[in-house]
Scaffold this motif. Structure first.
Motif, PDB file in Angstrom:
ATOM      1  N   SER A 155       0.832  -1.333  -0.121  1.00 29.15           N
ATOM      2  CA  SER A 155       0.024   0.007   0.007  1.00 29.15           C
ATOM      3  C   SER A 155       0.717   1.152   0.002  1.00 29.15           C
ATOM      4  CB  SER A 155      -1.002  -0.069   1.230  1.00 29.15           C
ATOM      5  OG  SER A 155      -0.228  -0.023   2.130  1.00 29.15           O
ATOM      6  N   ALA A 156       1.932   1.290   0.610  1.00 26.14           N
ATOM      7  CA  ALA A 156       2.702   2.335   0.747  1.00 26.14           C
ATOM      8  C   ALA A 156       4.018   2.331  -0.155  1.00 26.14           C
ATOM      9  CB  ALA A 156       3.181   2.504   2.258  1.00 26.14           C
ATOM     10  N   MET A 157       4.429   3.441  -0.584  1.00 23.81           N
ATOM     11  CA  MET A 157       5.706   3.488  -1.184  1.00 23.81           C
ATOM     12  C   MET A 157       6.479   4.662  -0.899  1.00 23.81           C
ATOM     13  SD  MET A 157       5.818   0.956  -3.502  1.00 23.81           S
ATOM     14  CE  MET A 157       6.970   1.444  -4.678  1.00 23.81           C
ATOM     15  N   GLY A 158       7.764   4.517  -0.842  1.00 23.40           N
ATOM     16  CA  GLY A 158       8.563   5.664  -0.209  1.00 23.40           C
ATOM     17  C   GLY A 158       9.827   5.986  -1.059  1.00 23.40           C
ATOM     18  N   TRP A 159      10.630   7.091  -0.738  1.00 25.15           N
ATOM     19  CA  TRP A 159      11.913   7.163  -1.085  1.00 25.15           C
ATOM     20  C   TRP A 159      12.822   7.529  -0.013  1.00 25.15           C
ATOM     21  CZ3 TRP A 159      14.069   6.516  -5.984  1.00 25.15           C
ATOM     22  CH2 TRP A 159      12.600   6.330  -6.996  1.00 25.15           C
ATOM     23  N   PHE A 160      13.862   6.845  -0.049  1.00 27.11           N
ATOM     24  CA  PHE A 160      14.936   7.259   1.154  1.00 27.11           C
ATOM     25  C   PHE A 160      16.245   7.726   0.289  1.00 27.11           C
ATOM     26  CE2 PHE A 160      13.517   5.662   5.260  1.00 27.11           C
ATOM     27  CZ  PHE A 160      12.420   4.795   4.902  1.00 27.11           C
ATOM     28  N   ILE A 216       4.232   7.968   0.117  1.00 30.76           N
ATOM     29  CA  ILE A 216       3.016   8.388  -0.232  1.00 30.76           C
ATOM     30  C   ILE A 216       2.121   7.013   0.189  1.00 30.76           C
ATOM     31  CG2 ILE A 216       3.447   7.520  -2.568  1.00 30.76           C
ATOM     32  CD1 ILE A 216       2.000   9.518  -3.757  1.00 30.76           C
ATOM     33  N   ASN A 217       0.685   7.147   0.315  1.00 30.71           N
ATOM     34  CA  ASN A 217      -0.180   5.944   0.272  1.00 30.71           C
ATOM     35  C   ASN A 217      -0.510   5.400  -0.878  1.00 30.71           C
ATOM     36  OD1 ASN A 217      -2.063   8.150  -0.084  1.00 30.71           O
ATOM     37  ND2 ASN A 217      -3.308   7.698   1.172  1.00 30.71           N
ATOM     38  N   TRP A 218      -1.448   4.498  -0.757  1.00 32.69           N
ATOM     39  CA  TRP A 218      -1.647   3.751  -1.920  1.00 32.69           C
ATOM     40  C   TRP A 218      -2.783   4.619  -2.957  1.00 32.69           C
ATOM     41  CZ3 TRP A 218      -1.297  -0.330  -5.073  1.00 32.69           C
ATOM     42  CH2 TRP A 218      -2.420  -0.596  -5.932  1.00 32.69           C
ATOM     43  N   ALA A 219      -3.544   5.370  -2.473  1.00 34.57           N
ATOM     44  CA  ALA A 219      -4.383   6.072  -3.409  1.00 34.57           C
ATOM     45  C   ALA A 219      -3.657   7.274  -3.858  1.00 34.57           C
ATOM     46  CB  ALA A 219      -5.728   6.623  -2.389  1.00 34.57           C
ATOM     47  N   ALA A 268      11.383   2.161  -1.705  1.00 33.23           N
ATOM     48  CA  ALA A 268      10.794   1.315  -0.897  1.00 33.23           C
ATOM     49  C   ALA A 268       9.508   1.059  -0.841  1.00 33.23           C
ATOM     50  CB  ALA A 268      11.430   1.633   0.695  1.00 33.23           C
ATOM     51  N   ALA A 269       9.169  -0.315  -0.415  1.00 36.41           N
ATOM     52  CA  ALA A 269       7.610  -0.481  -0.344  1.00 36.41           C
ATOM     53  C   ALA A 269       7.099  -1.111   0.779  1.00 36.41           C
ATOM     54  CB  ALA A 269       7.308  -1.640  -1.504  1.00 36.41           C
ATOM     55  N   GLY A 270       6.088  -0.852   1.442  1.00 36.44           N
ATOM     56  CA  GLY A 270       5.906  -1.076   2.888  1.00 36.44           C
ATOM     57  C   GLY A 270       4.211  -1.034   3.109  1.00 36.44           C
ATOM     58  N   LYS A 271       3.981  -0.866   4.302  1.00 30.57           N
ATOM     59  CA  LYS A 271       2.609  -0.688   4.729  1.00 30.57           C
ATOM     60  C   LYS A 271       2.186   0.659   5.243  1.00 30.57           C
ATOM     61  CE  LYS A 271       2.038  -5.531   6.385  1.00 30.57           C
ATOM     62  NZ  LYS A 271       1.837  -6.654   7.437  1.00 30.57           N
ATOM     63  N   LEU A 272       3.035   1.533   5.864  1.00 29.02           N
ATOM     64  CA  LEU A 272       2.807   2.706   6.259  1.00 29.02           C
ATOM     65  C   LEU A 272       3.731   3.786   5.775  1.00 29.02           C
ATOM     66  CD1 LEU A 272       2.753   1.860  10.158  1.00 29.02           C
ATOM     67  CD2 LEU A 272       0.809   2.111   8.678  1.00 29.02           C
ATOM     68  N   HIS A 273       2.907   4.789   4.823  1.00 29.82           N
ATOM     69  CA  HIS A 273       3.784   5.639   4.078  1.00 29.82           C
ATOM     70  C   HIS A 273       4.562   6.747   5.055  1.00 29.82           C
ATOM     71  CE1 HIS A 273       0.141   7.951   4.781  1.00 29.82           C
ATOM     72  NE2 HIS A 273       0.724   8.996   4.333  1.00 29.82           N
ATOM     73  N   TYR A 274       4.050   6.727   6.310  1.00 25.57           N
ATOM     74  CA  TYR A 274       4.694   7.850   7.015  1.00 25.57           C
ATOM     75  C   TYR A 274       5.703   7.243   8.215  1.00 25.57           C
ATOM     76  CZ  TYR A 274       1.017   5.860  10.027  1.00 25.57           C
ATOM     77  OH  TYR A 274       0.266   4.849  10.408  1.00 25.57           O
ATOM     78  N   ASN A 295       9.410  -3.095   3.607  1.00 25.09           N
ATOM     79  CA  ASN A 295       9.620  -4.542   3.519  1.00 25.09           C
ATOM     80  C   ASN A 295      10.451  -4.747   2.278  1.00 25.09           C
ATOM     81  OD1 ASN A 295       6.441  -3.954   4.442  1.00 25.09           O
ATOM     82  ND2 ASN A 295       7.223  -6.195   5.297  1.00 25.09           N
ATOM     83  N   SER A 296      10.468  -3.874   1.200  1.00 24.57           N
ATOM     84  CA  SER A 296      11.226  -4.399   0.074  1.00 24.57           C
ATOM     85  C   SER A 296      11.944  -2.896  -0.448  1.00 24.57           C
ATOM     86  CB  SER A 296      10.317  -4.578  -1.123  1.00 24.57           C
ATOM     87  OG  SER A 296       9.514  -6.060  -0.844  1.00 24.57           O
ATOM     88  N   TRP A 297      12.964  -3.267  -1.048  1.00 24.85           N
ATOM     89  CA  TRP A 297      13.974  -2.195  -1.457  1.00 24.85           C
ATOM     90  C   TRP A 297      14.560  -2.332  -3.008  1.00 24.85           C
ATOM     91  CZ3 TRP A 297      14.903   1.946   1.561  1.00 24.85           C
ATOM     92  CH2 TRP A 297      14.352   1.763   3.057  1.00 24.85           C
ATOM     93  N   GLY A 298      14.743  -1.092  -3.469  1.00 26.22           N
ATOM     94  CA  GLY A 298      15.351  -1.510  -4.711  1.00 26.22           C
ATOM     95  C   GLY A 298      16.696  -1.203  -4.593  1.00 26.22           C
ATOM     96  N   GLN A 299      17.604  -1.258  -5.712  1.00 30.56           N
ATOM     97  CA  GLN A 299      19.042  -1.093  -5.695  1.00 30.56           C
ATOM     98  C   GLN A 299      19.490   0.249  -5.382  1.00 30.56           C
ATOM     99  OE1 GLN A 299      21.241  -3.911  -5.642  1.00 30.56           O
ATOM    100  NE2 GLN A 299      19.338  -4.761  -5.111  1.00 30.56           N
ATOM    101  N   GLY A 300      18.719   1.242  -5.822  1.00 32.28           N
ATOM    102  CA  GLY A 300      19.272   2.502  -5.595  1.00 32.28           C
ATOM    103  C   GLY A 300      19.590   3.381  -7.022  1.00 32.28           C
ATOM    104  N   THR A 301      19.444   4.545  -7.010  1.00 34.42           N
ATOM    105  CA  THR A 301      19.923   5.729  -8.302  1.00 34.42           C
ATOM    106  C   THR A 301      20.841   6.385  -7.701  1.00 34.42           C
ATOM    107  OG1 THR A 301      19.605   6.034 -10.409  1.00 34.42           O
ATOM    108  CG2 THR A 301      17.892   6.531  -8.544  1.00 34.42           C
TER     109      THR A 301
END
Length: 121
Positions: A30-35, A49-52, A95-101, A109-115
């Motif tokens: 549901s949640a996506m984020g950038w670190f 950001i949340n799902w919607a 990153a992907a997870g449950k709580l966007h905040y 929960n999940s991460w990309g390799q980064g840019t």
């Protein structure tokens, strides 16, 4: 499990703009984020950001300059970065997870390799 692939990083000058993209496949979260993580520093929450797409959260240092958005039809999340500063130089991770905040990296929960984003003065 979700697979995340970031793109759009590069070398720019201070004041320039970049748009990062994160393509997601597999399980949906549901949640996506950038670190971001600069050399010698801890991974830092930048935006979520949340799902919607109706709720977004930013760390203070990027508020007013960065915008996170998502296109669920394309399974893609974006980070529009304007007025870039040398201190924005870092490797940016999707990153992907449950709580966007949730600003804690271990809460996702999940991460990309980064840019890599490098901003010269």
């Amino acid at each position: 499990q979700v697979q995340l692939v970031e793109s759009g990083g590069g070398l720019v000058q201070a004041g320039d703009s970049l748009r990062l993209s994160c393509a997601a496949s597999g399980r949906s979260f549901s949640a996506m984020g950038w670190f971001r993580q600069a050399p010698g520093k801890e991974r830092e929450f930048a935006a979520g950001i949340n799902w919607a797409g109706t709720s977004t959260v930013y760390t203070d240092s990027v508020k007013g300059r960065f915008t996170i958005s998502r296109d669920n039809a394309k399974n893609t999340v974006y980070l529009q970065m304007n007025s870039l500063k040398p201190e924005d130089t870092a490797r940016y991770y999707c990153a992907a997870g449950k709580l966007h905040y949730n600003s804690a990296p271990d809460g996702w929960n999940s991460w990309g390799q980064g840019t890599q984003v490098t901003v010269s003065s």
